[in-house]
Motif scaffolding. Structure first.
Motif, PDB file in Angstrom:
ATOM      1  N   LEU A 122      29.637  40.166 -39.061  1.00  0.00           N
ATOM      2  CA  LEU A 122      29.701  39.516 -40.370  1.00  0.00           C
ATOM      3  C   LEU A 122      28.396  38.801 -40.599  1.00  0.00           C
ATOM      4  O   LEU A 122      27.866  38.148 -39.696  1.00  0.00           O
ATOM      5  CB  LEU A 122      30.878  38.534 -40.361  1.00  0.00           C
ATOM      6  N   SER A 123      27.855  38.947 -41.791  1.00  0.00           N
ATOM      7  CA  SER A 123      26.705  38.127 -42.140  1.00  0.00           C
ATOM      8  C   SER A 123      26.732  37.879 -43.640  1.00  0.00           C
ATOM      9  O   SER A 123      27.449  38.554 -44.373  1.00  0.00           O
ATOM     10  CB  SER A 123      25.396  38.810 -41.719  1.00  0.00           C
ATOM     11  N   GLY A 124      25.982  36.888 -44.081  1.00  0.00           N
ATOM     12  CA  GLY A 124      26.020  36.581 -45.507  1.00  0.00           C
ATOM     13  C   GLY A 124      24.774  35.887 -45.987  1.00  0.00           C
ATOM     14  O   GLY A 124      23.909  35.489 -45.191  1.00  0.00           O
ATOM     15  N   MET A 125      24.669  35.769 -47.293  1.00  0.00           N
ATOM     16  CA  MET A 125      23.548  35.074 -47.918  1.00  0.00           C
ATOM     17  C   MET A 125      24.077  34.342 -49.137  1.00  0.00           C
ATOM     18  O   MET A 125      24.950  34.867 -49.846  1.00  0.00           O
ATOM     19  CB  MET A 125      22.541  36.109 -48.435  1.00  0.00           C
ATOM     20  N   ARG A 126      23.536  33.164 -49.361  1.00  0.00           N
ATOM     21  CA  ARG A 126      23.918  32.461 -50.596  1.00  0.00           C
ATOM     22  C   ARG A 126      23.292  33.155 -51.798  1.00  0.00           C
ATOM     23  O   ARG A 126      22.160  33.647 -51.687  1.00  0.00           O
ATOM     24  CB  ARG A 126      23.383  31.039 -50.565  1.00  0.00           C
ATOM     25  N   PRO A 127      23.981  33.169 -52.930  1.00  0.00           N
ATOM     26  CA  PRO A 127      23.355  33.759 -54.130  1.00  0.00           C
ATOM     27  C   PRO A 127      22.313  32.785 -54.678  1.00  0.00           C
ATOM     28  O   PRO A 127      22.664  31.728 -55.202  1.00  0.00           O
ATOM     29  CB  PRO A 127      24.528  33.914 -55.098  1.00  0.00           C
ATOM     30  N   THR A 128      21.043  33.110 -54.501  1.00  0.00           N
ATOM     31  CA  THR A 128      20.001  32.117 -54.821  1.00  0.00           C
ATOM     32  C   THR A 128      18.889  32.704 -55.675  1.00  0.00           C
ATOM     33  O   THR A 128      17.726  32.500 -55.359  1.00  0.00           O
ATOM     34  CB  THR A 128      19.331  31.602 -53.542  1.00  0.00           C
ATOM     35  N   GLY A 129      19.204  33.451 -56.713  1.00  0.00           N
ATOM     36  CA  GLY A 129      18.113  33.996 -57.510  1.00  0.00           C
ATOM     37  C   GLY A 129      17.414  35.117 -56.758  1.00  0.00           C
ATOM     38  O   GLY A 129      17.968  35.682 -55.818  1.00  0.00           O
ATOM     39  N   ARG A 130      16.187  35.409 -57.150  1.00  0.00           N
ATOM     40  CA  ARG A 130      15.510  36.595 -56.609  1.00  0.00           C
ATOM     41  C   ARG A 130      15.244  36.467 -55.110  1.00  0.00           C
ATOM     42  O   ARG A 130      14.793  35.427 -54.639  1.00  0.00           O
ATOM     43  CB  ARG A 130      14.185  36.794 -57.343  1.00  0.00           C
TER      44      ARG A 130
END
Ligand code: SF4
Length: 327
Positions: free
Chosen positions: A7-15
Motif C-alpha cells: 500500500l502506498s499513497g500521496m496527498r492530492p497536492t496540485g501538480r
C-alpha cells in the motif's frame, strides 16, 4: 500464486513534480509485477494540515491520477483509488484509536518536525496528531505485507507494526506486521538549492511544457563559487550537478564532472545537457498526460473501479475486525 500486498499513497497536492517521480512513482511502477499494489490518493490526509482550505483537493485528485497513469501505473495491475471513497479506512482508524496510547503518537519524529516547519498553521488538533494512525489504518485495512517508503517514513511503519501487534494481542491475530520496503530516494533539491517544496516555488513540474522547463533549467542555481566562466566549479555542491546524477547517464556525468572542475564547460552548456536528459525521461510522460487530458471521464472511471476493488478488499478485513472486536 497470490502476490504480497503493498500500500502506498500521496496527498492530492496540485501538480506533481520531478521529486514525486524519482521518490515514489518510478518505484511504484517497478513494483507492479511483484506485488498486488494499492495506490491511494489520500484526500483525508490533506485535511490533517490544511483543514481550512480544502478547495484544491477535488481538482487535484483527477490531476494527480492522470500523472500517475502517465508515469506508467497500470489500473489492470494495480488498484488506484481515492481514500475517502473507501470509508472502511475511517472505521478502522476509529477502532485503532481506542487502543493506541497517546505517547506512541507524540513521540513520532515527524510530529515535532512538522509542528516546527508549519509553525503558521493550527496543528493542535487530533487529526494532525493522529495522522500516522490514519496511515496505519490505510495500511492495515488491506492487511498489507509491505509499504514502500523512504527513510523518513520508517518510524510510521514501526508505529503501524506496533499497533498491529497490540490489536492482534488484544483481539486475536488479524493483521500481518507490514515491512518497510526501503526505497533509496535520490538527492533532488529544489532549483534554488533549498529543499524541494511547492511552497518555495522551486520544483519542476512533472508535466511542464518543454519551453517552460528549458527556462526553469536555465534559471537554476549553480555552484556559487563559480562566478565567471573561467572559474572551476564543483558539481557536488551544485543543484544542476545533483540533477545530472539522477537524470543523466554515466558518460554525461563524467563530462559534467570533468568539464565543471576544469572550467572546460560553461554552466549554460551544462544546463542544456541537463534539459536534454530531463526531456528524454519526461517527454513520453508528457505525451501520455496530454492524451489523458482528453479522456478525463476514463480517468474518473478508473478511480471508481479502483475504489470498488479497494472497498471489497477492505470490507473483508473489516468483517474480521468487527468479529474480533465483537462489535
Ligand atoms: S558546470 Fe554544471 S555542475 Fe558545474 S557549476 Fe555549472 S551548472 Fe553546476
Amino acid at each position: 500464486m497470490t502476490k504480497p500486498v503493498i500500500l502506498s499513497g500521496m496527498r492530492p497536492t496540485g501538480r506533481l513534480h520531478l521529486g514525486h517521480l524519482v521518490g515514489a512513482l518510478e518505484n511504484w511502477v517497478r513494483l507492479q509485477d511483484t506485488y498486488d499494489g494499492f495506490y491511494s490518493i489520500v484526500d483525508w490526509h490533506a485535511l490533517t494540515t490544511n483543514y481550512e482550505s480544502t478547495g484544491d483537493i477535488r481538482p487535484s485528485i483527477v490531476d494527480n491520477a492522470m500523472d500517475w497513469l502517465a508515469c506508467g501505473l497500470d489500473p489492470n495491475r494495480s488498484t488506484i483509488f481515492v481514500q475517502s471513497r473507501v470509508v472502511e479506512h475511517a472505521e478502522l482508524h476509529l477502532l485503532l484509536s481506542m487502543i493506541t496510547p497517546l505517547g506512541w503518537l507524540e513521540r513520532i519524529p515527524t510530529y515535532k518536525e512538522q509542528m516546527q516547519e508549519l509553525s503558521g498553521r493550527d496543528l493542535h488538533t487530533y487529526g494532525f496528531l493522529g495522522y500516522p494512525l490514519l496511515q496505519a489504518a490505510d495500511i492495515l485495512v488491506y492487511r498489507a505485507n509491505a509499504v514502500p517508503v523512504g527513510e523518513d517514513q520508517v518510524s510510521h511503519i514501526e508505529l503501524t507494526r506496533e499497533i498491529a501487534r497490540r490489536f492482534n494481542h488484544i483481539y486475536g491475530v488479524i493483521f500481518p506486521e507490514p515491512q518497510a520496503l526501503l526505497t533509496k530516494v535520490p538527492k533532488l533539491p529544489g532549483t534554488d538549492g533549498r529543499k524541494m517544496s511547492k511552497s518555495y516555488g522551486n520544483a519542476i513540474a512533472l508535466t511542464e511544457k518543454p519551453d517552460v522547463m528549458k527556462q526553469t533549467v536555465k534559471d537554476m542555481m549553480t555552484d556559487p563559487a563559480r562566478k565567471r566562466r573561467s572559474d572551476p566549479g564543483n558539481p557536488d555542491i551544485c543543484p544542476v550537478g545533483d540533477y545530472h546524477k539522477v537524470f543523466s547517464d554515466e558518460n554525461r556525468n563524467t563530462e559534467v564532472d570533468q568539464g565543471c572542475r576544469s572550467a572546460g564547460i560553461g554552466c549554460i552548456e551544462c544546463k542544456m545537457w541537463l534539459f536534454e536528459s530531463l526531456q528524454k525521461k519526461v517527454a513520453p510522460i508528457y505525451e501520455r498526460r496530454q492524451e489523458l487530458e482528453s479522456r478525463k471521464n476514463d480517468v474518473t472511471a478508473i478511480l471508481e473501479q479502483g475504489a470498488a476493488k479497494a472497498k471489497a478488499a477492505a470490507g473483508k478485513t473489516m468483517e474480521l475486525v468487527r468479529e474480533a472486536v465483537k462489535i
